[in-house]
Design a protein around this motif. Structure first.
Motif, PDB file in Angstrom:
ATOM      1  N   ARG A   7      -9.603   5.238   3.965  1.00  0.00           N
ATOM      2  CA  ARG A   7      -9.617   4.150   4.605  1.00  0.00           C
ATOM      3  C   ARG A   7      -8.067   4.017   5.234  1.00  0.00           C
ATOM      4  NH1 ARG A   7     -13.211   2.135   1.211  1.00  0.00           N
ATOM      5  NH2 ARG A   7     -11.827   1.454  -0.418  1.00  0.00           N
ATOM      6  N   GLN A  22      -7.703   6.366   7.853  1.00  0.00           N
ATOM      7  CA  GLN A  22      -8.762   6.043   9.142  1.00  0.00           C
ATOM      8  C   GLN A  22      -7.921   5.012   9.875  1.00  0.00           C
ATOM      9  OE1 GLN A  22     -12.296   4.604   8.315  1.00  0.00           O
ATOM     10  NE2 GLN A  22     -12.822   4.172  10.300  1.00  0.00           N
ATOM     11  N   GLN A  23      -7.167   4.035   9.183  1.00  0.00           N
ATOM     12  CA  GLN A  23      -6.082   2.954   9.762  1.00  0.00           C
ATOM     13  C   GLN A  23      -5.102   3.728  10.386  1.00  0.00           C
ATOM     14  OE1 GLN A  23      -5.589   0.608   6.304  1.00  0.00           O
ATOM     15  NE2 GLN A  23      -7.665  -0.719   6.428  1.00  0.00           N
ATOM     16  N   GLU A  55      -6.373   4.959  13.681  1.00  0.00           N
ATOM     17  CA  GLU A  55      -6.885   3.948  14.722  1.00  0.00           C
ATOM     18  C   GLU A  55      -5.507   3.360  15.213  1.00  0.00           C
ATOM     19  OE1 GLU A  55      -9.380   1.553  12.293  1.00  0.00           O
ATOM     20  OE2 GLU A  55     -10.986   2.867  12.505  1.00  0.00           O
ATOM     21  N   ALA A  93      -4.578   5.737  17.861  1.00  0.00           N
ATOM     22  CA  ALA A  93      -5.279   5.594  18.810  1.00  0.00           C
ATOM     23  C   ALA A  93      -5.084   4.350  19.801  1.00  0.00           C
ATOM     24  CB  ALA A  93      -6.733   5.657  18.510  1.00  0.00           C
ATOM     25  N   ALA A  94      -4.798   3.325  19.017  1.00  0.00           N
ATOM     26  CA  ALA A  94      -4.533   2.236  19.740  1.00  0.00           C
ATOM     27  C   ALA A  94      -3.438   2.108  20.380  1.00  0.00           C
ATOM     28  CB  ALA A  94      -4.590   0.966  19.057  1.00  0.00           C
TER      29      ALA A  94
END
Length: 137
Positions: A114, A117-118, A121, A124-125
């Motif tokens: 997790r 993954q954060q 992300e 990516a943002a």
């Protein structure tokens, strides 16, 4: 249109493409000639053609072979198959290092996954499509 109705439409189209009359009796006879299992009924064939039922995988294989169409195309449609192939091609293009990173990620405990993954992300943002245009190093 639900998935049963879509299947029925694809079955009818495949029959027409092979010049097979759209009659349940024809489908029943031709299917039962090719199927090694228990014969199917006229009622079952009608349900397939009307989009009320989808045959089991073994029956779908026989239909697809007879009608000269891929089983997955008959069952799910060309768009779904194209989408899966595109995703497979994208994964096939991964480098050895990227695959090793994914394998390492999959070996992590769920809580650490997790967190990773954060982080991904967040990158990516922050970078959006700009990072996708640059070649990997």
């Amino acid at each position: 249109m639900n998935e049963k109705e879509s299947f029925g439409a694809r079955l009818c189209s495949a029959m027409q493409a092979q010049g097979v009359p759209l009659r349940p009796s024809v489908l029943e006879r031709e299917f039962n000639r090719r199927y090694w299992g228990r014969p199917i009924s006229l009622q079952a064939v009608r349900r397939w053609l009307r989009g009320e039922a989808i045959p089991a995988q073994d029956k779908l294989q026989v239909l697809a072979e007879w009608l000269k169409v891929e089983p997955q195309v008959l069952r799910f449609g060309e768009d779904a198959v194209r989408s899966v192939r595109a995703a497979q091609e994208r994964w096939a293009q991964l480098s050895y290092a990227e695959r090793a990173s994914l394998d390492a990620f999959l070996c992590l405990p769920p809580e650490q996954r997790r967190i990773v993954q954060q982080v991904i992300e967040a990158f990516a943002a922050a970078y959006g499509d700009k990072g996708a245009a640059e070649p990997p190093r």
